[in-house]
Enzyme design. Structure first.
Site, short mmCIF file in Angstrom:
data_model
loop_
_atom_site.label_atom_id
_atom_site.label_comp_id
_atom_site.label_asym_id
_atom_site.label_seq_id
_atom_site.Cartn_x
_atom_site.Cartn_y
_atom_site.Cartn_z
N TRP A 1 33.59 -17.86 -20.49
CA TRP A 1 33.07 -18.69 -19.40
C TRP A 1 32.51 -19.96 -20.01
CZ3 TRP A 1 27.91 -20.29 -18.64
CH2 TRP A 1 27.78 -21.19 -17.56
N GLU B 1 36.69 -16.61 -16.84
CA GLU B 1 35.80 -16.57 -15.67
C GLU B 1 35.61 -17.94 -15.03
OE1 GLU B 1 31.83 -15.27 -16.63
OE2 GLU B 1 31.19 -15.20 -14.54
N LYS C 1 34.09 -20.53 -11.88
CA LYS C 1 32.81 -20.75 -11.19
C LYS C 1 33.00 -21.82 -10.15
CE LYS C 1 27.96 -21.33 -12.37
NZ LYS C 1 26.97 -21.04 -13.40
N ASP D 1 33.23 -13.13 -10.78
CA ASP D 1 31.77 -13.03 -10.71
C ASP D 1 31.40 -13.24 -9.24
OD1 ASP D 1 29.00 -13.98 -10.54
OD2 ASP D 1 29.03 -13.97 -12.72
N HIS E 1 30.16 -16.58 -7.88
CA HIS E 1 30.91 -17.80 -8.17
C HIS E 1 31.88 -18.23 -7.09
CE1 HIS E 1 30.13 -17.50 -12.80
NE2 HIS E 1 29.05 -17.44 -12.07
N HIS F 1 32.18 -9.29 -12.67
CA HIS F 1 30.77 -9.54 -12.94
C HIS F 1 30.04 -9.24 -11.64
CE1 HIS F 1 30.69 -12.24 -16.78
NE2 HIS F 1 31.17 -11.04 -16.98
N ASP G 1 24.79 -19.26 -6.80
CA ASP G 1 24.96 -18.40 -7.97
C ASP G 1 23.63 -18.19 -8.68
OD1 ASP G 1 26.14 -17.09 -10.19
OD2 ASP G 1 26.23 -18.96 -11.29
N ASP H 1 22.21 -15.28 -9.56
CA ASP H 1 22.17 -14.12 -10.44
C ASP H 1 20.99 -13.19 -10.18
OD1 ASP H 1 24.51 -14.34 -12.38
OD2 ASP H 1 23.69 -16.37 -12.44
N ASP I 1 26.28 -8.91 -14.19
CA ASP I 1 25.82 -10.24 -14.61
C ASP I 1 24.70 -10.71 -13.70
OD1 ASP I 1 25.46 -12.66 -15.75
OD2 ASP I 1 27.40 -13.52 -15.19
#
Ligand code: RNT
Ligand code: ZN
Length: 419
Positions: free
Chosen positions: A188, A227, A229, A260, A263, A287, A295, A297, A327
């Protein structure tokens, strides 16, 4: 009746309820035992790592919060992960390392100098604990990170990151060989632009060339994933490695795409992507994360998005082809607690997915009985999966229900609060 007896009894009843809709709970439990979750090392220390390069700035990623007790060195991180593993069931969990978590001792090792030897102690630790390793190149948080790394028009910067990423693949190969199981390496990069660019094509073609160079060497004991985003903070207007970019690259070059959950646009279903990717790319890396407005997390919880994702994996019969990684990084609460909540939530989602009365649902669908399909989907939500979950914890000899709160508080008193 004590708690264990109650759990046992509820399980027996649940087992019968599930049998009545054609679901064999024992096979389900076996599958959950073998469900490997690749635990991200970076929740333990807010994505800091153990380099000795000084504070490089560089951006690209950020954890927020300042809860005390983060892991300050490799030993603390290992101890924390070991603690986490005593609080979750399952036999096959893995640890996902970033390059900046190498065992550099007090040496200064720049990113284009890293070698497998910097990960020997991790491999040894993994072997001792029965934990397989996955890996990530690290292009953020470095003086050469800037806004562009692998897509940088400046050849010297681009080459620096190409060299780094090649070395990371070689390290992953060594890890895979050592553990006799492929190490999955994720790439990433944050590359993008804060404001309008007139060179979208240019940066993407540079990224394609860099990746071609990086992937030129074939390995047997590692697997690559890429990955995408949607945007990054301070890089809001353009992301070089968008989903379209990596989807195209992955399909063309047969590389795994990493999905992810943070993302994508919030109204976009990540779960819906599973079945398409499975048709055109070899495998999938997940993820599992929780975006809150963006995003951000946040710690994974049992919500509709996590559940739908798990259900799509199971419905596609793709547990062997979909790798589950986590993640998230929340520095505002107890970090061990964050891990345990996130891992257990992911397991609960997969358990519910595995307990879905798919046979019956598919029969209804095949016969055009759509009222019946919707009704059973609704009713299966309230089947006693929680009794099966409690029993899974009992059988694995880990905290049942919220019992882990006390255990984590104790670890905080004895260990993390003393840091
Ligand atoms: C960042 C990506 C990436 C990182 C880790 C630390 O938005 O999700 O996976 O979180 O590499
Ligand atoms: Zn991610």
């Amino acid at each position: 009746m004590n708690k264990r007896e109650l759990v046992q009894k509820s399980y027996e009843i649940a087992k019968e309820r599930y049998a009545s809709v054609g679901v064999d709970v024992d096979t389900t439990l076996e599958k959950l035992d073998n469900l490997a979750i690749s635990i991200h090392c970076w929740q333990a220390d807010d994505v800091t790592g153990f380099e000795n390069l000084g504070n490089l700035g560089g951006g690209g990623i950020q954890a927020t919060g300042n809860y005390p007790g983060k892991a300050r060195n490799i030993n603390e991180l290992r101890t924390d992960i070991e603690k986490v593993l005593t609080l979750v069931g399952g036999k096959k969990h893995r640890l996902n390392l970033h390059e900046i978590y190498g065992d550099f001792g007090d040496k200064v090792v720049d990113r284009d100098q890293v070698e497998a030897s910097h990960f020997t102690s991790w491999m040894q630790w993994g072997k001792e604990k029965g934990i397989k390793l996955d890996f990530n190149s690290t292009s953020f948080g470095h003086s050469k990170s800037g806004d562009l790394t692998l897509a940088n028009p400046d050849k010297s910067i681009r080459d620096f990151w190409i060299e780094h990423t090649k070395r990371c693949r070689a390290i992953s190969e060594e890890m895979g060989k050592f553990q006799n199981d492929p190490c999955i390496m994720n790439i990433w990069i944050h590359d993008g632009m804060k404001d309008l660019t007139v060179n979208r094509y240019k940066y993407r073609s540079l990224l394609e060339k860099s990746l071609d160079e990086i992937f030129a060497k074939e390995y047997k004991n590692m697997k690559d994933c890429i990955e995408s985003k949607l945007f990054g903070i301070a890089l809001e207007s353009y992301t070089v490695g968008s989903h379209d970019f990596y989807l195209g690259y992955g399909a063309k070059k047969q590389k795994m795409v990493t999905l992810d959950m943070g993302h994508f646009h919030l109204s976009e279903s990540v779960a819906d992507k599973i079945s398409s990717l499975l048709l055109f790319t070899p495998e999938i890396m997940l993820h599992v994360s929780r975006p809150v407005r963006w995003d951000s997390d946040h710690i994974v919880i049992l919500n509709d998005e996590t559940l739908e994702l798990a259900k799509e994996v199971v419905r596609a019969d793709a547990l062997e082809k979909v790798h589950i990684g986590l993640d998230f990084f929340d520095a505002s609460i107890n970090r061990i607690g964050a891990y345990v909540i996130g891992i257990r939530a992911t397991q609960k989602a997969f358990l519910q997915a595995l307990l879905e009365p798919l046979g019956q649902l598919r029969e209804y669908e095949a016969n055009g009985l759509y009222f019946e399909r919707l009704a059973l989907l609704e009713e299966s939500k309230v089947l006693p999966w929680n009794a099966v979950w409690d029993y899974f914890c009992l059988k694995n000899d880990v905290a049942i229900g919220d019992d882990y709160i006390g255990e984590i508080q104790q670890y905080e008193r004895n260990v993390t609060s003393k840091r």
